[in-house]
Design a protein around this motif. Structure first.
Motif, short mmCIF file in Angstrom:
data_model
loop_
_atom_site.label_atom_id
_atom_site.label_comp_id
_atom_site.label_asym_id
_atom_site.label_seq_id
_atom_site.Cartn_x
_atom_site.Cartn_y
_atom_site.Cartn_z
N UNK A 9 0.83 -1.20 0.00
CA UNK A 9 0.00 0.00 0.00
C UNK A 9 0.87 1.26 0.00
N UNK A 10 1.92 1.25 0.78
CA UNK A 10 2.82 2.41 0.79
C UNK A 10 3.43 2.65 -0.59
N UNK A 11 3.79 1.57 -1.27
CA UNK A 11 4.40 1.72 -2.59
C UNK A 11 3.41 2.29 -3.60
N UNK A 12 2.20 1.82 -3.60
CA UNK A 12 1.22 2.31 -4.58
C UNK A 12 0.86 3.77 -4.27
N UNK A 13 0.77 4.14 -2.99
CA UNK A 13 0.53 5.54 -2.63
C UNK A 13 1.68 6.39 -3.16
N UNK A 14 2.90 5.93 -2.93
CA UNK A 14 4.08 6.68 -3.37
C UNK A 14 4.08 6.87 -4.88
N UNK A 44 -2.25 10.71 -21.08
CA UNK A 44 -1.65 10.64 -19.75
C UNK A 44 -2.74 10.53 -18.70
N UNK A 45 -3.81 11.28 -18.89
CA UNK A 45 -4.94 11.24 -17.96
C UNK A 45 -5.57 9.86 -17.94
N UNK A 46 -5.73 9.25 -19.11
CA UNK A 46 -6.28 7.89 -19.18
C UNK A 46 -5.36 6.91 -18.46
N UNK A 47 -4.06 7.04 -18.68
CA UNK A 47 -3.09 6.16 -18.01
C UNK A 47 -3.19 6.33 -16.50
N UNK A 48 -3.30 7.56 -16.03
CA UNK A 48 -3.41 7.80 -14.59
C UNK A 48 -4.70 7.21 -14.05
N UNK A 49 -5.75 7.25 -14.84
CA UNK A 49 -7.01 6.63 -14.43
C UNK A 49 -6.85 5.14 -14.18
N UNK A 50 -6.10 4.47 -15.04
CA UNK A 50 -5.84 3.05 -14.82
C UNK A 50 -5.03 2.83 -13.54
N UNK A 51 -4.10 3.73 -13.27
CA UNK A 51 -3.33 3.61 -12.03
C UNK A 51 -4.22 3.82 -10.80
N UNK A 80 -7.27 2.97 -10.67
CA UNK A 80 -7.97 1.69 -10.53
C UNK A 80 -7.10 0.71 -9.74
N UNK A 81 -5.80 0.73 -9.98
CA UNK A 81 -4.88 -0.11 -9.23
C UNK A 81 -4.92 0.25 -7.73
N UNK A 82 -4.99 1.53 -7.44
CA UNK A 82 -5.08 1.98 -6.04
C UNK A 82 -6.36 1.45 -5.41
N UNK A 112 -8.07 -1.23 -6.14
CA UNK A 112 -7.97 -2.66 -5.88
C UNK A 112 -6.96 -2.96 -4.78
N UNK A 113 -5.94 -2.13 -4.63
CA UNK A 113 -4.96 -2.33 -3.57
C UNK A 113 -5.59 -2.17 -2.20
N UNK A 114 -6.51 -1.20 -2.07
CA UNK A 114 -7.10 -0.92 -0.77
C UNK A 114 -8.45 -1.58 -0.54
N UNK A 115 -8.97 -2.27 -1.54
CA UNK A 115 -10.26 -2.94 -1.43
C UNK A 115 -10.14 -4.09 -0.44
N UNK A 116 -11.06 -4.15 0.47
CA UNK A 116 -11.06 -5.22 1.49
C UNK A 116 -11.60 -6.51 0.91
#
Length: 109
Positions: free
Chosen positions: A63-68, A92-99, A101-103, A105-109
């Motif tokens: 989680x720390x890595x994805x936040x960073x 770039x905005x679309x790419x950030x949107x996918x990232x 999404x990664x965040x 899923x990283x924090x989803x319980x």
């Protein structure tokens, strides 16, 4: 909250250390390297406590890595547009949107 503030501040230093020398490509490479290392010292002085506080405070290392990474992209985007005067493209905005999404899923319980 302290973790996020420290990560943000460390990423400002990191972005300057890694990319500011691009504004002056006439500077000898060895000087750019020394300047970057000098700036990076302050990044480490903030990044290490940010990760320690975040880990002790309940974030996992993943989680720390994805936040960073998200903080890095936001800081870098602002730096590239306002300091390096590069154009920001919609892809770039679309790419950030996918990232983001990664965040999610990283924090989803």
């Amino acid at each position: 909250m302290r973790t996020l503030v420290l990560l943000l501040a460390s990423n400002v230093f990191m972005t300057f250390a890694w990319y500011y020398h691009l504004k002056n490509t006439g500077m000898p490479l060895w000087k750019a390297i020394l300047l970057s290392w000098g700036i990076a010292f302050f990044e480490y002085c903030l990044m290490v406590p940010a990760n320690r506080l975040g880990y002790v405070g309940g974030f996992s290392a993943f989680q720390l890595k994805i936040i960073q990474e998200v903080v890095t992209l936001v800081v870098f985007s602002l730096f590239a547009v306002f300091v390096l005067k590069e154009h920001f493209h919609y892809r770039y905005l679309i790419s950030f949107g996918f990232l983001l999404c990664a965040v999610y899923f990283m924090f989803k319980k």
